[in-house]
Design a protein around this motif. Structure first.
Motif, PDB file in Angstrom:
ATOM      1  N   GLY A  59      18.867 -31.154   4.194  1.00  0.00           N
ATOM      2  CA  GLY A  59      19.073 -30.532   5.489  1.00  0.00           C
ATOM      3  C   GLY A  59      19.442 -29.067   5.401  1.00  0.00           C
ATOM      4  O   GLY A  59      19.032 -28.268   6.238  1.00  0.00           O
ATOM      5  N   GLY A  60      20.253 -28.694   4.389  1.00  0.00           N
ATOM      6  CA  GLY A  60      20.733 -27.321   4.303  1.00  0.00           C
ATOM      7  C   GLY A  60      21.843 -27.068   5.313  1.00  0.00           C
ATOM      8  O   GLY A  60      22.566 -27.978   5.731  1.00  0.00           O
ATOM      9  N   ASN A  61      21.989 -25.818   5.744  1.00  0.00           N
ATOM     10  CA  ASN A  61      23.014 -25.470   6.715  1.00  0.00           C
ATOM     11  C   ASN A  61      22.592 -25.893   8.114  1.00  0.00           C
ATOM     12  O   ASN A  61      21.421 -25.869   8.467  1.00  0.00           O
ATOM     13  CB  ASN A  61      23.259 -23.959   6.703  1.00  0.00           C
ATOM     14  CG  ASN A  61      23.809 -23.487   5.373  1.00  0.00           C
ATOM     15  OD1 ASN A  61      24.555 -24.190   4.700  1.00  0.00           O
ATOM     16  ND2 ASN A  61      23.451 -22.274   4.982  1.00  0.00           N
ATOM     17  N   GLY A  62      23.582 -26.278   8.916  1.00  0.00           N
ATOM     18  CA  GLY A  62      23.308 -26.704  10.281  1.00  0.00           C
ATOM     19  C   GLY A  62      23.611 -28.172  10.483  1.00  0.00           C
ATOM     20  O   GLY A  62      23.865 -28.923   9.527  1.00  0.00           O
ATOM     21  N   ASN A  63      23.586 -28.586  11.736  1.00  0.00           N
ATOM     22  CA  ASN A  63      23.839 -29.985  12.096  1.00  0.00           C
ATOM     23  C   ASN A  63      22.500 -30.717  12.112  1.00  0.00           C
ATOM     24  O   ASN A  63      21.782 -30.704  13.114  1.00  0.00           O
ATOM     25  CB  ASN A  63      24.520 -30.063  13.460  1.00  0.00           C
ATOM     26  CG  ASN A  63      25.830 -29.293  13.490  1.00  0.00           C
ATOM     27  OD1 ASN A  63      26.511 -29.190  12.477  1.00  0.00           O
ATOM     28  ND2 ASN A  63      26.186 -28.747  14.647  1.00  0.00           N
ATOM     29  N   ASP A  64      22.192 -31.331  11.004  1.00  0.00           N
ATOM     30  CA  ASP A  64      20.856 -31.877  10.782  1.00  0.00           C
ATOM     31  C   ASP A  64      20.798 -33.373  11.044  1.00  0.00           C
ATOM     32  O   ASP A  64      21.800 -34.090  10.957  1.00  0.00           O
ATOM     33  CB  ASP A  64      20.427 -31.606   9.333  1.00  0.00           C
ATOM     34  CG  ASP A  64      20.514 -30.130   8.972  1.00  0.00           C
ATOM     35  OD1 ASP A  64      19.960 -29.315   9.713  1.00  0.00           O
ATOM     36  OD2 ASP A  64      21.160 -29.808   7.957  1.00  0.00           O
ATOM     37  N   SER A  65      19.577 -33.847  11.323  1.00  0.00           N
ATOM     38  CA  SER A  65      19.293 -35.269  11.480  1.00  0.00           C
ATOM     39  C   SER A  65      18.254 -35.658  10.434  1.00  0.00           C
ATOM     40  O   SER A  65      17.129 -35.150  10.455  1.00  0.00           O
ATOM     41  CB  SER A  65      18.777 -35.564  12.885  1.00  0.00           C
ATOM     42  OG  SER A  65      18.435 -36.934  13.014  1.00  0.00           O
ATOM     43  N   LEU A  66      18.640 -36.543   9.511  1.00  0.00           N
ATOM     44  CA  LEU A  66      17.750 -36.981   8.446  1.00  0.00           C
ATOM     45  C   LEU A  66      17.497 -38.476   8.578  1.00  0.00           C
ATOM     46  O   LEU A  66      18.417 -39.261   8.791  1.00  0.00           O
ATOM     47  CB  LEU A  66      18.370 -36.716   7.064  1.00  0.00           C
ATOM     48  CG  LEU A  66      18.878 -35.301   6.756  1.00  0.00           C
ATOM     49  CD1 LEU A  66      19.418 -35.246   5.321  1.00  0.00           C
ATOM     50  CD2 LEU A  66      17.785 -34.275   6.954  1.00  0.00           C
ATOM     51  N   GLY A 121      11.696 -25.141   5.454  1.00  0.00           N
ATOM     52  CA  GLY A 121      11.953 -24.643   6.787  1.00  0.00           C
ATOM     53  C   GLY A 121      12.459 -23.211   6.758  1.00  0.00           C
ATOM     54  O   GLY A 121      12.244 -22.463   5.802  1.00  0.00           O
ATOM     55  N   ASN A 122      13.164 -22.828   7.823  1.00  0.00           N
ATOM     56  CA  ASN A 122      13.719 -21.482   7.937  1.00  0.00           C
ATOM     57  C   ASN A 122      15.058 -21.583   8.647  1.00  0.00           C
ATOM     58  O   ASN A 122      15.642 -22.668   8.732  1.00  0.00           O
ATOM     59  CB  ASN A 122      12.741 -20.559   8.665  1.00  0.00           C
ATOM     60  CG  ASN A 122      12.232 -21.168   9.962  1.00  0.00           C
ATOM     61  OD1 ASN A 122      12.999 -21.763  10.716  1.00  0.00           O
ATOM     62  ND2 ASN A 122      10.931 -21.039  10.223  1.00  0.00           N
ATOM     63  N   ASP A 123      15.560 -20.451   9.153  1.00  0.00           N
ATOM     64  CA  ASP A 123      16.869 -20.449   9.784  1.00  0.00           C
ATOM     65  C   ASP A 123      16.851 -20.938  11.223  1.00  0.00           C
ATOM     66  O   ASP A 123      17.886 -20.979  11.880  1.00  0.00           O
ATOM     67  CB  ASP A 123      17.477 -19.041   9.729  1.00  0.00           C
ATOM     68  CG  ASP A 123      17.876 -18.651   8.312  1.00  0.00           C
ATOM     69  OD1 ASP A 123      18.116 -19.568   7.513  1.00  0.00           O
ATOM     70  OD2 ASP A 123      17.952 -17.443   8.015  1.00  0.00           O
ATOM     71  N   PHE A 165       8.896 -33.707   0.088  1.00  0.00           N
ATOM     72  CA  PHE A 165      10.031 -32.933  -0.410  1.00  0.00           C
ATOM     73  C   PHE A 165      10.285 -31.843   0.630  1.00  0.00           C
ATOM     74  O   PHE A 165       9.489 -30.899   0.764  1.00  0.00           O
ATOM     75  CB  PHE A 165       9.722 -32.304  -1.768  1.00  0.00           C
ATOM     76  CG  PHE A 165       9.693 -33.284  -2.905  1.00  0.00           C
ATOM     77  CD1 PHE A 165      10.727 -33.341  -3.819  1.00  0.00           C
ATOM     78  CD2 PHE A 165       8.627 -34.166  -3.049  1.00  0.00           C
ATOM     79  CE1 PHE A 165      10.703 -34.255  -4.865  1.00  0.00           C
ATOM     80  CE2 PHE A 165       8.591 -35.081  -4.088  1.00  0.00           C
ATOM     81  CZ  PHE A 165       9.635 -35.119  -5.005  1.00  0.00           C
ATOM     82  N   ALA A 166      11.376 -31.982   1.403  1.00  0.00           N
ATOM     83  CA  ALA A 166      11.616 -31.080   2.523  1.00  0.00           C
ATOM     84  C   ALA A 166      12.960 -30.393   2.389  1.00  0.00           C
ATOM     85  O   ALA A 166      13.972 -31.014   2.040  1.00  0.00           O
ATOM     86  CB  ALA A 166      11.563 -31.848   3.844  1.00  0.00           C
ATOM     87  N   ASN A 167      12.987 -29.096   2.687  1.00  0.00           N
ATOM     88  CA  ASN A 167      14.207 -28.299   2.715  1.00  0.00           C
ATOM     89  C   ASN A 167      14.318 -27.653   4.085  1.00  0.00           C
ATOM     90  O   ASN A 167      13.476 -26.822   4.463  1.00  0.00           O
ATOM     91  CB  ASN A 167      14.173 -27.227   1.631  1.00  0.00           C
ATOM     92  CG  ASN A 167      14.127 -27.817   0.237  1.00  0.00           C
ATOM     93  OD1 ASN A 167      15.108 -28.382  -0.234  1.00  0.00           O
ATOM     94  ND2 ASN A 167      12.989 -27.699  -0.426  1.00  0.00           N
ATOM     95  N   GLY A 168      15.349 -28.019   4.831  1.00  0.00           N
ATOM     96  CA  GLY A 168      15.493 -27.459   6.160  1.00  0.00           C
ATOM     97  C   GLY A 168      16.040 -26.045   6.169  1.00  0.00           C
ATOM     98  O   GLY A 168      15.763 -25.275   7.069  1.00  0.00           O
ATOM     99  N   PHE A 169      16.851 -25.717   5.150  1.00  0.00           N
ATOM    100  CA  PHE A 169      17.550 -24.436   5.079  1.00  0.00           C
ATOM    101  C   PHE A 169      18.478 -24.306   6.285  1.00  0.00           C
ATOM    102  O   PHE A 169      19.241 -25.198   6.582  1.00  0.00           O
ATOM    103  CB  PHE A 169      16.570 -23.269   4.936  1.00  0.00           C
ATOM    104  CG  PHE A 169      15.865 -23.270   3.605  1.00  0.00           C
ATOM    105  CD1 PHE A 169      16.580 -23.087   2.430  1.00  0.00           C
ATOM    106  CD2 PHE A 169      14.495 -23.489   3.521  1.00  0.00           C
ATOM    107  CE1 PHE A 169      15.941 -23.096   1.194  1.00  0.00           C
ATOM    108  CE2 PHE A 169      13.847 -23.500   2.295  1.00  0.00           C
ATOM    109  CZ  PHE A 169      14.582 -23.308   1.128  1.00  0.00           C
ATOM    110  N   GLY A 170      18.456 -23.195   7.050  1.00  0.00           N
ATOM    111  CA  GLY A 170      19.359 -23.029   8.183  1.00  0.00           C
ATOM    112  C   GLY A 170      18.820 -23.691   9.433  1.00  0.00           C
ATOM    113  O   GLY A 170      17.679 -24.147   9.499  1.00  0.00           O
ATOM    114  N   GLY A 171      19.675 -23.756  10.460  1.00  0.00           N
ATOM    115  CA  GLY A 171      19.259 -24.360  11.721  1.00  0.00           C
ATOM    116  C   GLY A 171      19.573 -25.841  11.775  1.00  0.00           C
ATOM    117  O   GLY A 171      19.851 -26.488  10.766  1.00  0.00           O
ATOM    118  N   ASN A 172      19.528 -26.377  12.988  1.00  0.00           N
ATOM    119  CA  ASN A 172      19.759 -27.806  13.206  1.00  0.00           C
ATOM    120  C   ASN A 172      18.419 -28.527  13.095  1.00  0.00           C
ATOM    121  O   ASN A 172      17.657 -28.593  14.058  1.00  0.00           O
ATOM    122  CB  ASN A 172      20.396 -28.045  14.570  1.00  0.00           C
ATOM    123  CG  ASN A 172      21.719 -27.315  14.732  1.00  0.00           C
ATOM    124  OD1 ASN A 172      22.411 -27.060  13.741  1.00  0.00           O
ATOM    125  ND2 ASN A 172      22.079 -26.977  15.952  1.00  0.00           N
TER     126      ASN A 172
END
Length: 269
Positions: free
Chosen positions: A47-54, A10-12, A26-33
């Motif tokens: 998830g990376g940085n941010g309030n993520d839902s996995l 992902g991106n920010d 294989f997923a990388n969210g990086f920044g962002g929710n």
């Protein structure tokens, strides 16, 4: 499980990433929710940085929330979760899961028929286990609340291992033979039925056992040396029996008369 491997970064910004049929993601969210959903294979979701839902869905997944207040639903399979930093909410847990909630005031709640391992980490965590499977629940550092079962009125609870760790913890067992350790700090311990073992080590502080039953429960006292006799340390304080172990360590047995506590209530190691 196998499947065609797909890597998605992902991106920010907020990303929505989901496994397609036949993919092992294989997923990388990086920044962002971010919202990241696995599929039927063994996925790795970060998830990376941010309030993520996995959401892991099926398969034996690796789920890492990263930094932020994340929501993690493991789904089916034997999953491993790293909550990371932040106040995370973790559930699902339909398989034999291993949860490391990480730093923050986390909430981990489940009720499935297979035993799970949950470690709260740093923070004031709320950890509640399942009714019919033998779970191991460790609070870690912080003032944690640990409940062995979802339905306290149930009849078929399993014997759990419940450990508070450092902090002033509240631990409540089920109606089976649980092993309950408050750890360092002033803890409140409740067995809730069954022949429970309450473990106390040197330096653990002042613990209260709210429902000690001398006819079936046992206090395991560890690290006080050979020849230590707990019954010689018994006294009465109001309506409670008190075991004064010295050095600021005490065990209060709520509502119990000193005269009702015999040598069979203790084991020393």
């Amino acid at each position: 499980m196998s499947g065609s491997i797909t890597i998605v970064n992902g991106n920010d910004r907020p990303n929505v990433i989901a496994a397609r049929p036949g993919e092992r993601l294989f997923a990388n969210g990086f920044g962002g929710n971010d919202t990241i959903t696995g599929g039927r294979f063994n996925d790795t979701l970060n998830g990376g940085n941010g309030n993520d839902s996995l959401a892991g869905q099926a398969g034996n997944d690796l789920l890492d929330g990263g930094n932020g207040n994340d929501s993690v639903d493991t789904g089916a399979g034997n999953d491993v979760v790293q909550g990371g930093n932040g106040d995370d909410t973790i559930g699902g847990m339909a398989g034999r899961d291993t949860i490391f909630a990480g730093d923050g005031n986390d909430r981990v709640v489940w009720n499935d028929p297979t035993g799970d391992l949950v470690e709260g980490g740093n923070g004031a965590d709320f950890l509640r286990g399942g009714d019919t499977a033998a779970d191991t629940i460790r609070g870690g550092n912080g003032n944690d609340t640990i409940q062995a079962v979802a339905n306290a009125q149930g009849r078929d609870h399993a014997a759990d291992i419940l450990e508070g760790g450092n902090g002033n913890d509240s631990i409540v067992g089920g109606n089976a033979a649980d092993t309950i350790t408050g750890g360092r700090g002033n803890d409140t311990l409740t067995g809730s039925g069954g022949a429970d073992r309450f473990v106390f080590r040197r330096g653990d502080g002042v613990d209260i056992i709210t429902d000690f039953n001398p006819r079936q429960d046992v206090i395991v006292i560890s690290g006080f040396g050979g020849g230590f006799a707990p019954t010689s340390r018994l006294s009465q304080a109001g309506g409670n029996a008190v075991v004064d172990l010295g050095g600021g360590d005490r065990i209060l047995l709520a509502g119990q008369p000193e005269t009702g506590i015999g040598a069979s209530a203790f084991t020393t190691t």
